[in-house]
Design an enzyme around this catalytic site. Structure first.
Site: not given
Ligand SMILES: *Cc1c(COP(=O)(O)O)cnc(C)c1O
Length: 387
Positions: A39, A137, A262, A310
């Protein structure tokens, strides 16, 4: 190969990705599947490039949070098993079905909607069911009504329920065990209804290392793949994958009493040599590192001075003998040769390593190393334009 039009760039060492996955495999053994978490553009490392190594190294699944992330990987890897761990709105489940992506669901209605898509296409759609053991969640709440709903989902003819999973809040060992046991209890109750799952999973990186007894059928490591967890014990030795570099774009003498950047928040206490560095918070560098951040030039750590802009910032290089415009600057290193590693910088910035890498922005080109050689350069801004 694509040219690097900027001095500021990341180096992504794919040999280290392979090494880290081999360490994870050693930790979990051959029987436990590895779902590589890709992700957020593989935590800023480039999802398509990291996925290639994950597949080469035998990761059974590629895991993402969102539908567009899944589509990006599907286009690159037509045959890979891709799981969306997050929520996909019902009106877009047709795309999930069309592209043979595996979807997480956690309501009866999502099951119905996805089943209808399977029916439309005359095929079965793979799903993992998410179960909430306390994180609050996503996931079916831990109730009897949820088990009834899961039973109904499992019986839907155009769904293939391949997975059942939960996520730990990692508060402390007691709550971790409480969550794990809730999960086991739900699995047991479902088994009593003759419902079983190919992949039961609850471990992310931290719990995957700290609680080997929680591995079940699969683990979901993100941070470990990128070499982002350092351990006191040596159960897993990891190699950090990303480093961040630039070059000095301009050098100037600043007379004692002059201000820099700045608001003149930094003022020279002596006649100084000041380097301008072409990176800033627009590249993902934390602006709150003003007064704290350091970079390494010619093996010497020097302070970033004044407000971080930036696109640029300044460093006091008065104490570096022979410093020149064009000198290499290590912004995030691996800790060797007086560089700051991601662990150190994230602590300075009051955040974690995952955030530090995931916040790298799309204008920072990436240089990929494989077999010790530069094999690829990517630049999001040039895609579809300059070749
Ligand atoms: C992001 C995520 C992971 C991985 O998390 P890490 O701490 O980077 O290993 C595993 N399971 C779910 C559901 C996640 O959202």
């Amino acid at each position: 190969m694509r040219a690097l039009y900027r001095d500021t760039h990341m180096v992504i060492n794919l040999d280290h990705v392979a090494y880290n996955i081999q360490q994870i495999r050693r930790l979990v053994g051959q029987e436990v599947a590895i779902g590589a978490v890709l992700k957020a553009d593989a935590y800023g490392h480039g999802a398509v490039e990291i996925a290639e190594v994950a597949l080469e190294e035998g990761c059974e699944l590629l895991l993402v949070a969102t539908l567009p992330e899944a589509i990006e990987l599907r286009c690159a890897y037509p045959k890979a098993e891709i799981l969306i761990m997050g929520h996909t709105p019902n009106q877009h489940l047709s795309v999930v079905a069309d592209r043979s992506i595996t979807q997480t669901i956690f309501t009866y209605e999502q099951g119905l909607a996805l089943n209808a898509q399977g029916q439309r296409l005359g095929k079965t759609i793979k799903v993992h069911i998410k179960y909430d053991t306390g994180f609050n969640r996503l996931g079916f709440k831990d109730t009897l009504a949820s088990l009834d709903a899961i039973e109904q989902i499992v019986s839907m003819p155009h769904l293939e329920v391949v997975g059942f999973f939960s996520h730990l809040a990692l508060k402390d060992p007691q709550t971790n065990y409480d969550q794990y046991h809730k999960f086991l209890e739900a699995i047991k109750q479902l088994e009593e209804r003759s419902i079983t799952f190919r992949y039961k999973h609850i471990c992310d990186s931290i719990s995957g290392v700290d609680y080997p007894e929680f591995h079940m059928d699969m683990i979901r490591p993100g941070a470990l793949i990128y070499g982002l967890k350092s351990y006191k014990d040596d159960q897993v030795q990891l190699k950090q994958v990303m480093t961040f570099h630039t070059k000095i774009s301009y050098l100037k003498q600043v007379v004692k009493g002059e201000g820099v950047s700045y608001d003149y928040l930094w003022q020279a206490e002596r006649d100084s040599l000041v380097a301008t560095l072409p990176f800033g918070y627009g590249d993902g560098y934390p602006r709150n590192l003003r007064g704290l951040g350091r970079v390494t030039i010619r093996g010497i750590q020097v302070p970033i001075i004044g407000v971080i802009c930036m696109d640029q910032c300044m460093a006091d290089v008065t104490d570096i003998q022979g410093v020149c415009e064009g000198d290499d600057v290590v912004i995030y290193g691996d800790g060797s040769h007086h560089t700051l590693d991601l662990q150190t910088v994230s602590q300075m910035a009051g955040t974690n390593k995952n955030e530090l890498v995931a916040r790298m922005t799309r204008r920072v080109p990436r240089v990929y190393i494989k077999g010790g050689q530069v094999v690829k350069v990517t630049d999001h801004l040039l895609e579809g334009g300059l070749k």
